[in-house]
Design a protein around this motif. Structure first.
Motif, mmCIF file in Angstrom:
data_model
loop_
_atom_site.group_PDB
_atom_site.id
_atom_site.type_symbol
_atom_site.label_atom_id
_atom_site.label_comp_id
_atom_site.label_asym_id
_atom_site.label_seq_id
_atom_site.Cartn_x
_atom_site.Cartn_y
_atom_site.Cartn_z
ATOM 1 N N LEU A 270 -19.491 19.534 13.483
ATOM 2 C CA LEU A 270 -19.046 18.155 13.154
ATOM 3 C C LEU A 270 -19.837 18.887 11.793
ATOM 4 C CD1 LEU A 270 -17.249 15.933 12.682
ATOM 5 C CD2 LEU A 270 -19.312 14.564 13.743
ATOM 6 N N GLU A 271 -19.082 18.755 10.496
ATOM 7 C CA GLU A 271 -20.154 18.804 9.043
ATOM 8 C C GLU A 271 -21.265 16.975 9.306
ATOM 9 O OE1 GLU A 271 -17.642 19.470 6.226
ATOM 10 O OE2 GLU A 271 -16.689 21.209 6.941
ATOM 11 N N GLU A 272 -22.419 17.491 8.511
ATOM 12 C CA GLU A 272 -22.711 16.465 8.097
ATOM 13 C C GLU A 272 -22.327 15.289 6.959
ATOM 14 O OE1 GLU A 272 -25.193 15.286 9.535
ATOM 15 O OE2 GLU A 272 -26.656 16.484 10.126
ATOM 16 N N PRO A 273 -22.111 14.677 6.711
ATOM 17 C CA PRO A 273 -21.871 13.892 5.711
ATOM 18 C C PRO A 273 -22.544 14.134 4.608
ATOM 19 C CG PRO A 273 -21.666 12.248 7.706
ATOM 20 C CD PRO A 273 -23.024 13.608 8.220
ATOM 21 N N SER A 274 -21.842 14.751 3.508
ATOM 22 C CA SER A 274 -22.759 14.368 2.373
ATOM 23 C C SER A 274 -23.031 13.296 1.564
ATOM 24 C CB SER A 274 -21.538 15.610 1.061
ATOM 25 O OG SER A 274 -20.227 14.453 1.117
ATOM 26 N N ASP B 255 -10.531 17.425 10.303
ATOM 27 C CA ASP B 255 -10.195 17.601 8.712
ATOM 28 C C ASP B 255 -10.470 16.277 7.976
ATOM 29 O OD1 ASP B 255 -9.031 17.239 6.484
ATOM 30 O OD2 ASP B 255 -6.508 17.615 6.561
ATOM 31 N N GLN B 256 -11.960 15.993 8.296
ATOM 32 C CA GLN B 256 -11.886 14.668 7.174
ATOM 33 C C GLN B 256 -11.961 15.248 5.722
ATOM 34 O OE1 GLN B 256 -15.972 16.958 9.588
ATOM 35 N NE2 GLN B 256 -14.051 16.630 11.012
ATOM 36 N N SER B 257 -11.340 15.094 5.394
ATOM 37 C CA SER B 257 -11.292 15.336 3.976
ATOM 38 C C SER B 257 -10.602 14.668 2.906
ATOM 39 C CB SER B 257 -9.499 16.254 3.097
ATOM 40 O OG SER B 257 -8.289 16.356 4.104
ATOM 41 N N ALA B 258 -10.770 13.289 3.979
ATOM 42 C CA ALA B 258 -10.470 11.566 3.615
ATOM 43 C C ALA B 258 -11.793 11.068 3.096
ATOM 44 C CB ALA B 258 -9.765 11.021 3.929
ATOM 45 N N ARG B 259 -13.380 12.285 3.445
ATOM 46 C CA ARG B 259 -13.973 11.349 3.052
ATOM 47 C C ARG B 259 -15.046 11.755 1.906
ATOM 48 N NH1 ARG B 259 -18.351 13.908 7.957
ATOM 49 N NH2 ARG B 259 -17.905 15.705 6.200
ATOM 50 N N THR B 260 -14.158 12.453 1.480
ATOM 51 C CA THR B 260 -14.767 13.173 -0.087
ATOM 52 C C THR B 260 -14.862 11.829 -0.559
ATOM 53 O OG1 THR B 260 -14.364 15.447 0.635
ATOM 54 C CG2 THR B 260 -14.863 14.815 -1.789
ATOM 55 N N GLU B 261 -13.831 12.062 -0.798
ATOM 56 C CA GLU B 261 -13.167 10.810 -2.349
ATOM 57 C C GLU B 261 -12.707 9.427 -1.798
ATOM 58 O OE1 GLU B 261 -11.227 11.767 -5.798
ATOM 59 O OE2 GLU B 261 -12.754 13.837 -6.224
ATOM 60 N N LEU B 262 -11.435 9.184 -1.133
ATOM 61 C CA LEU B 262 -10.725 7.743 -0.461
ATOM 62 C C LEU B 262 -11.087 7.328 0.129
ATOM 63 C CD1 LEU B 262 -7.892 6.471 0.104
ATOM 64 C CD2 LEU B 262 -8.166 7.979 1.746
ATOM 65 N N LEU B 263 -12.295 7.550 1.140
ATOM 66 C CA LEU B 263 -12.987 6.482 2.088
ATOM 67 C C LEU B 263 -13.806 5.763 0.804
ATOM 68 C CD1 LEU B 263 -12.956 8.310 5.301
ATOM 69 C CD2 LEU B 263 -11.838 6.519 4.774
ATOM 70 N N GLY C 265 1.193 -0.894 0.190
ATOM 71 C CA GLY C 265 0.004 -0.025 0.108
ATOM 72 C C GLY C 265 0.726 1.529 0.585
ATOM 73 N N ALA C 266 -0.196 2.312 0.513
ATOM 74 C CA ALA C 266 0.992 3.814 0.462
ATOM 75 C C ALA C 266 0.511 3.866 1.713
ATOM 76 C CB ALA C 266 0.667 4.574 -0.969
ATOM 77 N N GLY C 267 1.656 4.848 2.567
ATOM 78 C CA GLY C 267 0.741 5.777 3.578
ATOM 79 C C GLY C 267 0.953 7.176 3.066
ATOM 80 N N MET C 268 0.416 8.021 4.076
ATOM 81 C CA MET C 268 1.138 9.388 3.483
ATOM 82 C C MET C 268 -0.506 10.782 4.265
ATOM 83 S SD MET C 268 0.269 9.778 -0.953
ATOM 84 C CE MET C 268 1.402 10.950 -0.776
ATOM 85 N N ASN C 269 0.459 11.956 4.270
ATOM 86 C CA ASN C 269 -0.480 12.846 5.310
ATOM 87 C C ASN C 269 -1.859 12.934 3.989
ATOM 88 O OD1 ASN C 269 0.889 12.395 7.865
ATOM 89 N ND2 ASN C 269 2.859 12.671 6.778
ATOM 90 N N GLN C 270 -1.566 13.211 2.799
ATOM 91 C CA GLN C 270 -2.992 12.912 1.794
ATOM 92 C C GLN C 270 -3.842 12.620 1.522
ATOM 93 O OE1 GLN C 270 -2.411 13.563 -2.196
ATOM 94 N NE2 GLN C 270 -0.270 13.607 -1.558
ATOM 95 N N ALA C 271 -4.775 12.612 1.480
ATOM 96 C CA ALA C 271 -5.891 12.228 0.302
ATOM 97 C C ALA C 271 -5.763 11.718 -0.668
ATOM 98 C CB ALA C 271 -7.150 12.405 1.046
ATOM 99 N N GLU C 272 -5.921 12.742 -1.673
ATOM 100 C CA GLU C 272 -5.435 12.373 -3.367
ATOM 101 C C GLU C 272 -5.028 11.438 -3.375
ATOM 102 O OE1 GLU C 272 -7.065 16.371 -1.194
ATOM 103 O OE2 GLU C 272 -4.752 15.695 -0.954
ATOM 104 N N MET C 273 -3.501 12.110 -3.574
ATOM 105 C CA MET C 273 -2.697 10.900 -3.943
ATOM 106 C C MET C 273 -3.110 8.995 -3.897
ATOM 107 S SD MET C 273 1.093 9.956 -4.603
ATOM 108 C CE MET C 273 1.739 11.927 -4.465
ATOM 109 N N LEU C 274 -3.601 9.359 -2.028
ATOM 110 C CA LEU C 274 -4.083 7.886 -1.904
ATOM 111 C C LEU C 274 -4.878 7.809 -2.470
ATOM 112 C CD1 LEU C 274 -3.773 7.903 2.287
ATOM 113 C CD2 LEU C 274 -1.963 7.208 -0.043
ATOM 114 N N THR C 275 -5.521 8.125 -3.705
ATOM 115 C CA THR C 275 -7.032 7.798 -3.965
ATOM 116 C C THR C 275 -7.053 7.332 -4.973
ATOM 117 O OG1 THR C 275 -8.556 10.104 -3.020
ATOM 118 C CG2 THR C 275 -9.573 8.850 -4.963
ATOM 119 N N ARG C 276 -6.220 8.660 -6.052
ATOM 120 C CA ARG C 276 -5.603 7.314 -7.013
ATOM 121 C C ARG C 276 -4.828 5.686 -6.982
ATOM 122 N NH1 ARG C 276 0.179 10.519 -10.411
ATOM 123 N NH2 ARG C 276 0.244 8.283 -11.844
ATOM 124 N N PHE C 277 -4.143 5.671 -6.109
ATOM 125 C CA PHE C 277 -3.310 4.880 -5.428
ATOM 126 C C PHE C 277 -4.559 3.717 -5.320
ATOM 127 C CE2 PHE C 277 0.463 6.467 -4.005
ATOM 128 C CZ PHE C 277 1.394 5.565 -4.530
#
Length: 317
Positions: free
Chosen positions: A313-317, A196-204, A165-177
């Protein structure tokens, strides 16, 4: 069905016991790992980067007394260690209170991956690891995808490693992996937390759709969510006033509901269906026991409801 190893539950992140920021005595580091084992933790993560190999050496020594098939261990590749020309000074510029005996060389080539893994196995005292991550390939994407990832695929096919796998402090490139490769697991640090819920948009969602495991690190965003106070760190630097205020308000809500902010932070990470494990770093047995206690603490639904109603806490979109 895949038989590739999957981290589960609470995991132990071994960067801290490699003298992250301040020295951790050898015996104290050993006791921290022993406490993790005592509390049922069976996933341990390390990397050559952590303390210039000290993390791998200490973790390997501490786990040696336990049966190898009873735990999962992951390490990382991409930063190759080479002896420093002068070997003087310390490594505090990179965050570790250790002598600067080596220097880190970015290397995501196939040869570099194998050399780094072989050296890591020697420090760990093992003949195999369960998971290998490409470590922080942010500025080396082309080489990581073109050379590093295929090298990991080959190691997995040969049975040298169980999962990749890959380990990173960002979600964008992990999504590509997740979308473009056959990684088994990604380690996402600090991008799926109460702040920080930025991973919720695309990665998760991508990981859930693909069946890729997600390990969440940095649940406390390097300290702010563990104990918010003036001077607390967020992403390894002093927390901005706005985030400190937000964390303090969350802490007050947690206390009104009879829980700690630490318990809420860990529960938030663990609750997403794509997340299979949450890593915590602890520099002592006492910190390990606290993390295990907090992880096991039920968080009432009323707490989450109040966070959403107050806009914390933001509501999940």
């Amino acid at each position: 069905m895949s038989t590739r190893p999957t981290p589960q539950g609470l995991g132990f992140g071994a960067a801290v016991i490699a003298n992250l920021y301040t020295e951790v005595p050898e015996e104290q580091a050993h006791e921290a790992v022993a406490a993790a084992w005592e509390r049922g933790i069976r996933y341990y993560d390390t990397a050559p980067h952590y303390g210039l190999g000290l993390s791998e050496r200490r973790l390997g020594a501490a786990l040696r007394e336990h049966p190898r098939d009873e735990y999962l261990i992951s390490t990382k590749v991409g930063r190759r260690l080479e002896p420093a020309a002068d070997g003087g000074g310390d490594d505090l510029a990179n965050g570790f209170a250790v002598p600067a005996t080596h220097r880190r060389v970015w290397d995501f080539t196939a040869d570099g991956i194998r050399r780094t893994l072989d050296a890591g196995l020697e420090r760990l005292g093992l003949d195999r690891v369960d998971i290998v991550y490409l470590h922080d390939p942010d500025d080396h994407a082309e080489q990581a995808f073109r050379e590093g990832y295929p090298a990991l695929e080959k190691l997995r096919a040969e049975g040298v490693v169980g999962a990749i796998g890959a380990g990173m402090n960002q979600a964008e490139m992990l999504t590509r992996f997740v979308r473009d490769t056959d990684v088994d697991v990604v380690l996402c640090a600090g991008r799926y937390t109460l702040l920080d819920q930025s991973a919720r948009t695309e990665l998760l969602p991508a990981a859930l759709a693909k069946g890729t495991s997600v390990v969440v690190g940095g649940a406390f965003n390097s300290g702010l969510l563990a104990d918010p106070r003036p001077g607390s760190t967020y992403n390894y630097t002093e927390a901005p006033g706005e985030l400190l205020d937000r964390a303090l308000r969350m802490k007050a809500v947690a206390e009104r509901h009879g829980i700690s902010l630490r318990a809420a932070a860990l529960a938030f990470c663990a609750a997403h269906p794509a997340v299979t494990s949450v890593l915590v770093g602890a520099r002592s047995a006492a910190e390990v026991h606290d993390c295990a206690d907090q992880f096991a603490t039920p968080v009432p639904e009323a707490f989450w409801q109040e966070l959403r109603e107050t806009g914390l806490l933001e509501e999940p979109s």
